[in-house]
Each structure stands twice: as structure tokens, then as C-alpha cells.
Design an enzyme around this catalytic site. Structure first.
Site, PDB file in Angstrom:
ATOM      1  N   LYS A  55       0.711  -1.155  -0.013  1.00 59.51           N
ATOM      2  CA  LYS A  55       0.029  -0.151   0.023  1.00 59.51           C
ATOM      3  C   LYS A  55       0.764   1.140   0.192  1.00 59.51           C
ATOM      4  CE  LYS A  55      -3.738  -2.376   2.534  1.00 59.51           C
ATOM      5  NZ  LYS A  55      -4.812  -2.029   3.564  1.00 59.51           N
ATOM      6  N   GLU A  75      -9.394 -10.309  -7.447  1.00 56.05           N
ATOM      7  CA  GLU A  75      -8.376  -9.242  -7.151  1.00 56.05           C
ATOM      8  C   GLU A  75      -7.394  -9.256  -8.356  1.00 56.05           C
ATOM      9  OE1 GLU A  75      -7.442  -9.877  -3.259  1.00 56.05           O
ATOM     10  OE2 GLU A  75      -9.218  -9.152  -2.554  1.00 56.05           O
ATOM     11  N   HIS A 114      -1.997  -5.619   1.572  1.00 53.89           N
ATOM     12  CA  HIS A 114      -2.997  -6.317   1.445  1.00 53.89           C
ATOM     13  C   HIS A 114      -2.770  -7.670   0.935  1.00 53.89           C
ATOM     14  CE1 HIS A 114      -6.900  -7.668  -0.076  1.00 53.89           C
ATOM     15  NE2 HIS A 114      -6.353  -8.020  -1.263  1.00 53.89           N
ATOM     16  N   THR A 166      -5.440  -6.661  11.010  1.00 49.14           N
ATOM     17  CA  THR A 166      -5.824  -5.437  10.005  1.00 49.14           C
ATOM     18  C   THR A 166      -5.263  -4.099  11.066  1.00 49.14           C
ATOM     19  OG1 THR A 166      -7.728  -6.085   9.047  1.00 49.14           O
ATOM     20  CG2 THR A 166      -7.715  -4.040   8.972  1.00 49.14           C
ATOM     21  N   ARG A 222      -1.515 -14.112   5.134  1.00 47.96           N
ATOM     22  CA  ARG A 222      -2.480 -13.189   5.955  1.00 47.96           C
ATOM     23  C   ARG A 222      -2.054 -13.438   7.386  1.00 47.96           C
ATOM     24  NH1 ARG A 222      -7.017 -10.629   4.257  1.00 47.96           N
ATOM     25  NH2 ARG A 222      -8.001 -10.666   6.259  1.00 47.96           N
ATOM     26  N   ARG A 261       2.866  -6.190   9.303  1.00 50.16           N
ATOM     27  CA  ARG A 261       2.416  -4.949   9.849  1.00 50.16           C
ATOM     28  C   ARG A 261       2.843  -4.504  11.349  1.00 50.16           C
ATOM     29  NH1 ARG A 261      -3.709  -6.995   7.974  1.00 50.16           N
ATOM     30  NH2 ARG A 261      -3.452  -5.810   5.876  1.00 50.16           N
ATOM     31  N   TYR A 279     -12.529  -3.092  -2.962  1.00 55.16           N
ATOM     32  CA  TYR A 279     -13.173  -2.873  -1.403  1.00 55.16           C
ATOM     33  C   TYR A 279     -14.753  -2.857  -1.545  1.00 55.16           C
ATOM     34  CZ  TYR A 279      -8.751  -2.281   0.520  1.00 55.16           C
ATOM     35  OH  TYR A 279      -7.274  -2.374   1.023  1.00 55.16           O
ATOM     36  N   ASN A 320      -1.798   0.038   6.902  1.00 52.60           N
ATOM     37  CA  ASN A 320      -1.052  -1.214   7.331  1.00 52.60           C
ATOM     38  C   ASN A 320      -0.220  -1.903   6.565  1.00 52.60           C
ATOM     39  OD1 ASN A 320      -3.154  -1.951   5.751  1.00 52.60           O
ATOM     40  ND2 ASN A 320      -4.481  -3.012   7.341  1.00 52.60           N
TER      41      ASN A 320
END
Ligand SMILES: Nc1ncnc2c1ncn2[C@@H]1O[C@H](COP(=O)(O)OP(=O)(O)OP(=O)(O)O)[C@@H](O)[C@H]1O
Length: 145
Positions: A11, A132, A121, A93, A87, A104, A51, A118
Site C-alpha cells: 500500500k 483481485e 493487503h 488489520t 495473511r 504490519r 473493496y 497497514n
């Protein structure tokens, strides 16, 4: 054994703070294979698709502002059970809850005003990954390879 693809985004905060290489290293150190990688400026349309479950949330405007605040790096990575594992590697998150050792936890700025920033993704299911990958890599005709 289940070989999967995940769509990973570095990000704008991750790009601006110099964490592109760190994220790529986490992927490669785990022996996942990078299948595609590019730097892009997200469009509002791409973000609405990406999103789609969050567009009605009161904080959606913050997400859009943050995600268009600078370039992002989009990556397709492949590996055994990469979706759940990556993940876990990213952490929760909210970075203030993320342990050291997670992406993160190590690289996000945990506190501060404004939207949650964060760093990364990653897709949360095989179906999300397929959706995606089409959003961020529309030029890929065959997403099997
Ligand atoms: N309560 C909130 N307030 C502000 N921003 C939020 C909030 N919840 C989520 N977000 C933002 O929306 C993004 C997507 O939220 P989601 O619940 O899908 O979490 P995630 O799957 O961990 O994140 P991502 O989809 O970006 O990987 C978050 O990464 C964060 O930037």
C-alpha cells in the site's frame, strides 16, 4: 498440498516508507514464487471493485484517499496455502494489534490519526484472489500461469 495464488498489494504507506523490498523478501524467504509484479496508481474504480464489501462503510472515503495517496505495488505470488499463511505473516488489520515478526507489526506505523495504514493487503480466499488478480492485472489473459 494446495498451490494457490494470492494478490498482494504494498500500500502507499509501504511504498513511501521504503518497505517494498521488505515485503518482497518476506514472500521470497518463504519460497513463494512471484508470478507478476508492477507499480500502479490505483484508480477510484479499481478501489471500488477491490473493496466492494466496504464501499458503504463510513470510513470508505478514508480508504480511497489513502489508497490513492501514492503508488502501490501489485504482486501475484504463488505457493502452498499462501492465502492463509501470508495473511498470518501480514498480521491483523489494525497494526496496533500486530506482533513483531509480522509485516504490519514490523513496518506499519501503529498509531496516529486518519485511516488505518497497514502496509500490505493480501487476498483472503481463492475466490477473492481470482477477482483481485483481474482488477489489478487486467492484461493477464490466462491467470492459470
Ligand atoms: N474500522 C476501520 N477504520 C478505518 N479503516 C478501516 C477500518 N477497517 C478496515 N479499514 C481499512 O480497510 C481495509 C480493508 O479492511 P478489511 O476488513 O478488508 O481488512 P484486511 O483484510 O486486513 O485489509 P486488506 O483488505 O486491506 O488486506 C483495511 O486494511 C484498512 O485500511
Amino acid at each position: 498440498m494446495s498451490t494457490e495464488k494470492s494478490l498482494i498489494l504494498v500500500k502507499p504507506d509501504g511504498v513511501q516508507c521504503g518497505h517494498i523490498g521488505h515485503v518482497i523478501s518476506r514472500i521470497e524467504n518463504r519460497r513463494y514464487e512471484i508470478k507478476a509484479l508492477k507499480m500502479v496508481n490505483a484508480t477510484e474504480e479499481q478501489l471500488r471493485q477491490h473493496y466492494s464489501q466496504l464501499v458503504d462503510k463510513p470510513y470508505y472515503a478514508d480508504i480511497e484517499k489513502f489508497m490513492t495517496s501514492g503508488p502501490i505495488v501489485a504482486i501475484i505470488a504463488e505457493g502452498n496455502e499462501i492465502i492463509d499463511t501470508f495473511r498470518k505473516m501480514a498480521g491483523p488489520t489494525n497494526p496496533s494489534e500486530a506482533m513483531a515478526g509480522t509485516i504490519r507489526g514490523d513496518f506499519a506505523r501503529a498509531w496516529g490519526p486518519g485511516p488505518i495504514k497497514n502496509v500490505v493487503h493480501s487476498s483472503d480466499s481463492v475466490e477473492s484472489a481470482e477477482k483481485e488478480i483481474k482488477i489489478w492485472f487486467p492484461e493477464r489473459i490466462n491467470t492459470e500461469n
